[in-house]
Enzyme design. Structure first.
Site, PDB file in Angstrom:
ATOM      1  N   SER A  39      -7.151   3.861   8.385  1.00 40.94           N
ATOM      2  CA  SER A  39      -7.631   3.660   7.023  1.00 40.94           C
ATOM      3  C   SER A  39      -6.826   2.573   6.313  1.00 40.94           C
ATOM      4  CB  SER A  39      -7.522   4.992   6.269  1.00 40.94           C
ATOM      5  OG  SER A  39      -7.662   4.802   4.888  1.00 40.94           O
ATOM      6  N   ASP A  44     -14.344   2.950   6.350  1.00 40.85           N
ATOM      7  CA  ASP A  44     -13.251   3.674   5.686  1.00 40.85           C
ATOM      8  C   ASP A  44     -13.724   4.284   4.383  1.00 40.85           C
ATOM      9  OD1 ASP A  44     -10.515   4.549   5.313  1.00 40.85           O
ATOM     10  OD2 ASP A  44     -10.454   3.110   3.679  1.00 40.85           O
ATOM     11  N   ARG A  59     -12.891  12.786   4.462  1.00 36.68           N
ATOM     12  CA  ARG A  59     -11.572  13.404   4.723  1.00 36.68           C
ATOM     13  C   ARG A  59     -11.094  14.143   3.480  1.00 36.68           C
ATOM     14  NH1 ARG A  59      -8.168   8.544   5.733  1.00 36.68           N
ATOM     15  NH2 ARG A  59      -6.416   9.961   5.895  1.00 36.68           N
ATOM     16  N   HIS A  76       0.843  -1.192   0.000  1.00 39.42           N
ATOM     17  CA  HIS A  76       0.000   0.000   0.000  1.00 39.42           C
ATOM     18  C   HIS A  76       0.877   1.239   0.000  1.00 39.42           C
ATOM     19  CE1 HIS A  76      -4.105   1.547   0.564  1.00 39.42           C
ATOM     20  NE2 HIS A  76      -3.507   2.577   1.136  1.00 39.42           N
ATOM     21  N   LYS A 119      -8.012  -1.951   6.296  1.00 38.11           N
ATOM     22  CA  LYS A 119      -8.284  -2.641   5.023  1.00 38.11           C
ATOM     23  C   LYS A 119      -7.433  -3.904   4.918  1.00 38.11           C
ATOM     24  CE  LYS A 119      -7.611   1.228   2.578  1.00 38.11           C
ATOM     25  NZ  LYS A 119      -7.897   2.624   2.383  1.00 38.11           N
TER      26      LYS A 119
END
Ligand code: URA
Length: 450
Positions: free
Chosen positions: A183, A161, A168, A82, A187
């Site tokens: 966040s 999220d 956000r 990520h 996930k």
């Protein structure tokens, strides 16, 4: 729970009890608490921060907003990657097929464009038919069948999220460490990954512009991940200029395909090989990161990684023909070059500004529900350190439909490039490596921390 009281407590910098955080997140996800109150809460957290215990509670609340996947039917160590977000960062599209082709299962839950940064889901959805919204069963079956799956949060998986991420973005409250941690990590924990490779971006186009702040965020993500038994490691990498040449959804898919076909930009290829090498090592298919990099390189050179991308696209309903021949895609309606106003060297590219301009061209969302133009974007012809003659192209701007303020955008792009008379120092691509032992310098030729 009286939401106004929670907001007031946070405005005063008080730490909130775990149960209150859980109730707030649940109620917002279910629609009881509205965007107005959640936005006020986010703003209070932005200025007042949250404690480590609050972050753990927030991450748990995000995970508990949906189901957790059981990937035990898929053999092997599941490794995901990520990025904290960047401009032109299409590494997921290159890495997932490389690592899956090397035999490491890659379950990947990604996000949409956020602020000035692009999102993997929007890039993938520029491939006609590609489905990123999968049921839990489809997610697991696709992973078991192809070795990789790239999808978004669903009603079942971390729905909190999905909603809070979008809020956000709209309220400019992205840069809150606890929310970034919750966040990203929720996930990965919910999807059932065993290990996570993080690409923490730093520089003008990153959310953490300052290197020291990026190091702090990296350490924080490792620590919060460990609390949930998720092994987190990765790199702090440069985002002082866009990664590779393309910025914009379909343009980035094309560049990812080019990279898998050995025609990619050097910086993009180097970063993809390094991240893949670490993932292959964590997936126990290589004894060291260096060996993992060699395997990754072989996956590209042998064509196995590109074939895997085609397989992934097919499994998720995408039109394989446009990936096999990217020229078969629609031709952009707008294709204009932006030229240098003087001769010299590209000293700096205002990366964040460029990301915002690409969003304005139609590649991102300025407000919720905005439709994305898959063809909107910029192809860089010059990067930091390159020599440029006056009148030579700095980049090409493309869009699938007419752009209202195109000449203003062109002028702003010109201003985003600083040109100097002497060659500048090139920024390093990888600033540091990090894992549970801390943040260390990275030897980019020996592929090991030093
Ligand atoms: N990526 C995410 O998934 N969430 C963030 O908050 C930032 C980057």
């Amino acid at each position: 729970m009286i939401v106004q009281e929670l907001i007031r407590a946070k405005q005063r910098g008080q730490a909130l009890p775990k149960d209150d955080i859980a109730r707030l997140i649940k109620s917002y996800t279910d629609g009881g608490v509205g965007d107005d109150q959640m936005a006020a809460f986010l703003m209070a957290c932005y200025f007042r921060g949250m404690t480590y215990d609050e972050t753990i509670a927030l991450t748990s609340a995000f995970i508990d907003s949906g189901n957790r996947l059981d990937l035990s039917s898929v053999p092997g160590v599941k490794v995901d990657k990520h990025s904290t977000g960047g401009v032109g960062d299409k590494t997921s599209l290159v890495i997932a097929p490389i690592v899956a082709a090397a035999g490491v299962p890659v379950p990947m839950i990604s996000g949409r464009s956020l602020g000035h940064t692009g999102g993997t889901l929007d890039k993938l959805e520029s491939i006609p038919g590609f489905r990123t919204s999968l049921t839990v069963k489809e997610f697991v079956d696709t992973l078991a069948g192809t070795g990789a799956v790239l999808a978004g949060q669903t009603d079942d998986l971390v729905p909190a999220d999905r909603k809070i991420y979008a809020l956000r973005d709209r309220t400019s409250t992205i840069e809150i460490f606890p929310f970034i941690a919750a966040s990203i990590l929720s996930k990965k924990i919910a999807e059932g990954a065993d290990a996570l490779v993080l690409d923490v971006k730093t520089g003008d186009g990153a959310f953490m512009q300052d290197l020291e702040k990026a190091k702090e965020l990296a350490g924080y993500l490792v620590e919060v991940g460990a609390a949930f038994d998720l092994r987190v490691s990765g790199f702090i990498t440069d985002m002082d200029q866009p990664l590779g040449s393309a910025v914009g959804n379909w343009l980035e898919v094309v560049e990812a395909v080019d990279t898998l076909q050995r025609r990619g930009a050097d910086d993009l290829l180097a970063l993809c090989l390094t991240l893949s090498g670490l993932m292959i090592h964590l997936g126990r298919k290589a004894k060291s990161i260096g060996e993992g990099v060699e395997i990754a390189r072989y996956m590209i050179d042998s064509g196995a990684a590109f074939r895997k991308l085609v397989e992934i696209v097919e499994a998720q309903g995408g039109d394989v023909s446009v990936v096999e021949s990217t020229l078969a895609y629609r031709v952009p309606r707008v294709m204009v070059e932006v030229h240098a106003e003087r001769t010299g060297y590209v000293a700096r590219i205002a990366c964040r500004r460029l990301g915002i301009l690409v969003s304005r061209l139609g590649a991102g969302r300025l407000k919720a529900g905005d439709e994305i133009d898959p063809l909107a974007g910029i192809i860089l012809r010059k990067k930091v350190g390159d020599h440029v003659e006056r009148g030579e192209a700095l980049c090409q701007v493309t869009a699938g439909k007419d752009v209202e303020d195109l000449s203003a955008i062109r002028r702003e792009i010109q201003r985003a490039f600083s040109i100097s008379s002497s060659p500048p120092e090139k920024p390093p691509l990888i600033h540091a490596f990090f894992d549970h032992e801390g943040v260390r310098a990275w030897d980019a030729t020996g592929f090991r921390p030093v």
